[in-house]
Write an enzyme that holds these catalytic residues in place. Structure first.
Site, mmCIF file in Angstrom:
data_model
loop_
_atom_site.group_PDB
_atom_site.id
_atom_site.type_symbol
_atom_site.label_atom_id
_atom_site.label_comp_id
_atom_site.label_asym_id
_atom_site.label_seq_id
_atom_site.Cartn_x
_atom_site.Cartn_y
_atom_site.Cartn_z
ATOM 1 N N GLU A 238 -95.785 39.187 23.926
ATOM 2 C CA GLU A 238 -95.685 39.666 25.308
ATOM 3 C C GLU A 238 -97.035 40.273 25.668
ATOM 4 O O GLU A 238 -97.258 41.491 25.554
ATOM 5 C CB GLU A 238 -94.509 40.631 25.417
ATOM 6 N N HIS B 119 -93.033 45.387 28.398
ATOM 7 C CA HIS B 119 -92.636 44.080 27.848
ATOM 8 C C HIS B 119 -92.874 42.989 28.889
ATOM 9 O O HIS B 119 -93.186 43.268 30.048
ATOM 10 C CB HIS B 119 -91.132 44.073 27.526
ATOM 11 N N GLU C 8 -90.233 45.340 32.288
ATOM 12 C CA GLU C 8 -90.496 43.898 32.126
ATOM 13 C C GLU C 8 -91.468 43.450 33.210
ATOM 14 O O GLU C 8 -91.139 43.438 34.395
ATOM 15 C CB GLU C 8 -89.182 43.106 32.260
HETATM 16 O O1 LIG Z 1 -86.552 37.922 27.897
HETATM 17 C C1 LIG Z 1 -85.921 38.282 26.913
HETATM 18 O O2 LIG Z 1 -84.928 37.638 26.503
HETATM 19 C C2 LIG Z 1 -86.274 39.547 26.180
HETATM 20 C C3 LIG Z 1 -87.361 40.387 26.810
HETATM 21 C C4 LIG Z 1 -87.342 41.720 26.069
HETATM 22 O O3 LIG Z 1 -87.964 41.840 25.063
HETATM 23 N N1 LIG Z 1 -86.497 42.639 26.558
HETATM 24 C C5 LIG Z 1 -86.177 43.832 25.842
HETATM 25 C C6 LIG Z 1 -85.231 44.665 26.652
HETATM 26 C C7 LIG Z 1 -84.917 45.977 25.976
HETATM 27 C C8 LIG Z 1 -83.863 46.798 26.694
HETATM 28 O O4 LIG Z 1 -82.750 46.276 26.892
HETATM 29 O O5 LIG Z 1 -84.149 47.949 27.050
HETATM 30 C C9 LIG Z 1 -85.523 43.456 24.509
HETATM 31 O O6 LIG Z 1 -84.725 42.500 24.496
HETATM 32 O O7 LIG Z 1 -85.811 44.103 23.518
HETATM 33 ZN ZN LIG Z 2 -90.006 42.408 24.760
#
Ligand SMILES: O=C(O)CCC(=O)N[C@@H](CCC(=O)O)C(=O)O
Ligand SMILES: [Zn+2]
Length: 343
Positions: free
Chosen positions: A63, A157, A221
């Site tokens: 990322e 992210h 994000e």
């Molecule tokens: O796009 C994706 O599937 C994942 C992107 C990402 O890394 N998102 C985080 C979100 C964390 C949270 O829910 O606070 C993750 O999945 O770790």
């Molecule tokens: Zn991520």
């Protein structure tokens, strides 16, 4: 100049699982830089303001937009182009996964916080690193000057899929505490008008800071995963500018709160993959925030069919390939901003 201070990201990636060589340097402007480990840089102004700010990136190594943003801010601090008036801790969380150009090496680091790194019998370097990162965050927040302080943590992210809402943040579960208007305004100034409210604890990095240190913390994000150099940085200029203002200005004033500028979604379902034969009932190119209606089949997990429970249920982070027991899909529904308890 010392290698680590010459190019902090390159030195970090050259010491991918850590470095015991702690290093310190005071700049001409009085700011002290202390390297606690590879990827771990504390920036201490001579007379720190009232905020303790953690900026993290590379919990997932592919990322890259957030890594580029942190790299550039750090370089500008070192060369004194960027002023800093609040204590700030930069964390480049998983350098080995940056070197690999992948989300993780052995295990998704963003499922290892709040002690999850020590659950079960598994041992790996990501678990060790997550445990160390927890200690660095604790040390940072607990060694702040006396008096009333504001703890902040933005964990940056990018998403794997395209998204109908390009930039969004996850607001970790607050255990019933009101949501913070100023933080929603800060996110909006970063170009993030969309916020997802988690309804239960998780093992993410941002929840760790909320739950253990009472910080205002978010997973942010910033668009889609792309290789280094292929990010359109103009899309993240507002985020970078606002982060730079955060560390360099006493306080940020965003004027009066305008509920209609914020798009708030509440977690409806978290679907964990429990079986090897798990499949999503939509294509790989279906974007985040695509909406489904009550009764639509979202996924099959072994013998179980999983359906949307509401009209207007939006899919987030679909990933059928996650490890067993982990989140394969989050769904959210829109809620009026006015319905939130705000402080
Ligand atoms: O796009 C994706 O599937 C994942 C992107 C990402 O890394 N998102 C985080 C979100 C964390 C949270 O829910 O606070 C993750 O999945 O770790
Ligand atoms: Zn991520």
């Amino acid at each position: 100049m010392n290698k680590a201070f010459e190019d902090f990201l390159a030195w970090t990636c050259a010491n991918e699982w850590g470095s015991e060589e702690t290093q310190k340097k005071t700049l001409n402007n009085g700011v002290t830089l202390s390297i606690w480990d590879s990827g771990v840089l504390e920036v201490s102004p001579p007379k720190p303001g009232k905020k303790d700010i953690v900026l993290s990136c590379a919990v997932h190594g592919n990322e890259t937009a957030p890594i580029e943003i942190c790299r550039d801010i750090i370089n500008d601090i070192i060369t004194e182009k960027q002023t800093v008036i609040h204590r700030t801790l930069f964390l480049i969380a998983n350098p080995a996964s940056i070197n690999k150009g992948e989300r993780f090496v052995e295990e998704n680091m963003n499922r290892l916080f709040s002690g999850a790194h020590s659950n079960g019998k598994a041992h790996n370097k990501e678990r060790e690193r997550a445990a160390k990162i927890e200690q660095y965050v604790k040390r940072f927040y607990e060694t702040s000057p006396e008096g009333e302080r504001e703890r902040l943590h933005y964990d940056l992210h990018t998403a794997i899929r395209d998204s109908k809402r390009e930039k969004f943040a996850v607001y970790p579960f607050t255990h019933g505490k009101p949501y913070n208007k100023h933080q929603l305004q800060f996110l909006l100034a970063c170009g993030v008008d969309t916020v997802l409210l988690n309804q239960a604890p998780t093992t993410t990095f941002s929840y760790f800071s909320v739950n253990e240190f009472n910080a205002h913390a978010f997973t942010v994000e910033l668009g889609k995963v792309r290789p280094f150099g292929e990010n359109d940085r103009s899309k993240f200029a507002a985020a970078e500018q606002t982060l730079r203002r955060l560390i360099s200005e006493d306080s940020l004033d965003f004027g009066s709160f305008e509920p209609n500028k914020h798009f708030i979604f509440k977690e409806a379902q978290t679907i964990n993959r429990m079986n090897e034969d798990f499949e999503l009932n939509f294509a790989d190119d279906v974007a985040n925030f695509t909406s489904f209606d009550k009764g639509d089949l979202l996924a099959r997990d072994g013998d179980e069919n999983l359906y949307a429970q509401h009209d207007g249920e939006h899919i987030i982070f679909p990933n059928a390939k996650v490890a067993l027991g982990q989140r394969a899909l989050l769904t959210v529904v829109r809620v009026p901003t006015e319905s939130l308890e705000l402080e």
